[in-house]
Design a protein around this motif. Sequence first.
Motif, PDB file in Angstrom:
ATOM      1  N   ARG B 158      71.727 137.510 121.993  1.00 50.03           N
ATOM      2  CA  ARG B 158      72.573 138.651 121.617  1.00 50.03           C
ATOM      3  C   ARG B 158      71.766 139.655 120.830  1.00 50.03           C
ATOM      4  N   HIS B 159      72.284 140.882 120.780  1.00 53.10           N
ATOM      5  CA  HIS B 159      71.614 141.888 119.969  1.00 53.10           C
ATOM      6  C   HIS B 159      71.640 141.477 118.509  1.00 53.10           C
ATOM      7  N   ASP B 164      76.271 146.137 120.109  1.00 54.73           N
ATOM      8  CA  ASP B 164      76.434 145.358 121.336  1.00 54.73           C
ATOM      9  C   ASP B 164      76.478 146.242 122.579  1.00 54.73           C
ATOM     10  N   ASP B 165      76.918 147.499 122.416  1.00 51.61           N
ATOM     11  CA  ASP B 165      77.006 148.372 123.590  1.00 51.61           C
ATOM     12  C   ASP B 165      75.767 149.264 123.727  1.00 51.61           C
ATOM     13  N   TRP B 166      74.669 148.816 123.211  1.00 50.99           N
ATOM     14  CA  TRP B 166      73.409 149.558 123.304  1.00 50.99           C
ATOM     15  C   TRP B 166      73.011 149.705 124.777  1.00 50.99           C
ATOM     16  N   PRO B 167      72.566 150.889 125.201  1.00 52.74           N
ATOM     17  CA  PRO B 167      72.246 151.064 126.621  1.00 52.74           C
ATOM     18  C   PRO B 167      71.089 150.175 127.087  1.00 52.74           C
ATOM     19  N   GLU B 168      71.183 149.731 128.334  1.00 53.24           N
ATOM     20  CA  GLU B 168      70.130 148.888 128.931  1.00 53.24           C
ATOM     21  C   GLU B 168      68.825 149.669 129.032  1.00 53.24           C
TER      22      GLU B 168
ATOM     23  N   ASP C  64      77.686 152.043 115.719  1.00 54.59           N
ATOM     24  CA  ASP C  64      78.901 151.253 115.963  1.00 54.59           C
ATOM     25  C   ASP C  64      79.825 151.210 114.752  1.00 54.59           C
TER      26      ASP C  64
END
Lengths: 409, 202, 148
Positions: B158-159, B164-168, C64
């Motif tokens: 995991r990050h 968590d929604d960091w771009p690929e 975030d």
Amino acid sequence: MPKTAYYIPVGPIHPALKEPIRVEAEIEGEKVVKVDVKRGFAHRGIEYMGMKRNAIQTLYLSERICGICSISHPYAFVVAAEKALGIEAPPRAQYIRPIIAELERIHSHLLWLGVIAHEMGFDSLLFWIWKGREKVLDILELLTGNRINYSVFMIGGVRRDLKESHIKALKDMITYYWEFTEKMKEIMLSDPVYKARTRGVAQLSKELALKLNVVGPTARAAGLRMDIRQDMPYDAYADIDVRAVVPQDIVGEARGDAYDITMVRIYEIEQSLDIIEYCVDNLPEGKILAIPNYVALLAKIRRTKGEAIGAHEAPRGEVVHYLKFDGRDGPSVWKVIAPSYNNINSWAPLLLGAEVADIPIVVAYIDPCMCCNDRVALLKTPEGKVLGYEYIHKKAVEKTKRIEREVKK
Amino acid sequence: MAEAGEVGKRAGGEERMNMNAEQILEKLKESLGNALLTYEIKEYTMGVRRKRTLYEIWAEIDKSAFRKAVETIFNIDYPHLHFITGEDTGGDVIKMIYSFGIYHGHPGGEISITLKFDLPKSELVLPTITDLMIGAETNEREIREMLGVEFEGLKNKRHLFLPDDWPEGKYPWRRDEHGVDDMVKYMHKSVKEIRKKGEGNA
Amino acid sequence: MGKLTNFKRSLWVFHASGGSCNGCDIEIIAALTPRYDAERFGIKLVGSPRHADVLLVTGAIPRDFADKLKRIYEQMPDPKAVIVVGNCGTSGGLFYDSYNLVGPIDEIIPVDVYVPGCPPRPEAIIDAVVKAWLKLEKLEKELEGKKE
């Protein structure tokens, strides 16, 4: 009765070091059965920013990694930069730096002692300790001009000299804190309730401490003799012969629990007082900066190709900075390791199987945060119910009260 | 010396004498052979009135010998992991840097060992060291998200710091097309920019 | 400072730390401890935004955290005031060019009082809360006016 799994988020609003943190714990009855730690709520990309700025700007940036350790990061940074540049700070600066760093240790340890008192429900103790903490902040303000974020270190020395009047104030402070720590030992270490509440809580074995790569008081409470000031001495610390404060030297054995860590921190305050006294008494004369002209300093950095590791023992453990100078006036690579980066590793194993009422102590144990643990319950999961942090704190206080009654019987 | 024995026991079960920097380097040479490309012992003198000399070993190794080098260090003494980092200069390789400290707990005796090796961007995979040291998980997860290096055998992927929604495919420390320069938000202009645009007097 | 006629209660404050260096946060706590003792003015830190009149925010808000900050703001009852403590929340400060920060705070939620400083002194923070008080007084008046 079927057991219901409750879901407890702790955080993320959490005034922590590098990152506010969220601990998600699942509990059954009173036991924690699953733990997940999520970091990164305060990730600011400081290393990335530092790799674009010049070295003096990066030095001030490093100070803002953490407001509590606001001299520890610059310390590791200047040690690394001086190694890479091949310069040495003048003797007087090498003695002034440890004084500031130890003052910071005193304020940080007092802060933690207040926090742990608050987490157990001893709020008057918190306020009493924090009242005592103001004294060291006054001295820091006198010496550096600010209560927090002192901006007093420079690559190759310090920016402010110590005056006669400062030395007198420092001596007064040392006397004040010798009395203060004596009282603190009496109130915390000799108190049966405090002892009963902290013995065996957050217990970390020596072996696990080594494997988890924990540092600073967390490792020392577990009995590991680890202290950068002792292992890789720098500046005046090399003259002083600092020795790691470990519980086995004080009471004969190290159990690595919350009681031991309290003991380590109180005795480290006394150690800091000794170091400050030594530095003040043996302060060499002379200049305070190796390269007083910052333009010349930056030009030297631009001409330098080299890399180095600098380490400093911050109040919470070791701070390590890696720097590489490569034709730019700032670092082309900069890596920072803060103590909590490693110490937070201890949360998951320590929380597993712990009681709900002990969560605040385990979380506060490594000193990731400060007294205000007010966080918001923002999260809900489909399967579990959500309990707020206030609930856990209430539980912790209840347990203290219960122990208090039992001890006093 | 009781202290030395204590640390020695941690490492391998029986007491042994601490090696000096040269001996450690010999040990590395012995186990790595040709994979040890360049090496250096750096000496730093610290202190004002009592000078102390600290030793650091810096070694450049071949990527294939990385795991063996780490195991060699673990065999000498259970180390403390200082940091893992990597340098991307924009080329085809990432220079990985691992720094360990051994013999901590000995006044003035900690020796830091820094391993450096080139990792080609076409194959950013490394074996994990979490089986030797659980605490390295934090470091490996950070490197994974900051540089895009995969660790074989790392369980928790995991990050760590990034959301968590960091771009690929975006890695903050990379200086190529995977970098994050386009994601930077400038909250205020730098003095240089203001001067350049002549807004300084405004 | 004039007399408070409409806002006749103690001021409750909620503190949210969004990616600050912690310096401002300890000074906020220091403001509550015996030396500065903000509680003698009835100013109190509370554990939930639902109980708070004033929101204290520090830091330049990581990616975030922005939506969480909005939710905290929305959970607060009216009338409410927002105080930004420290340079980095006010303008980005030292962290003006990060890939993970979305501040300054006034681009995310409306801000009433700014406290510059890195970090500001506890006195400055208490002063800011008092300024927010005046704002709340005005808001309360407007709310009561609407009722009539």
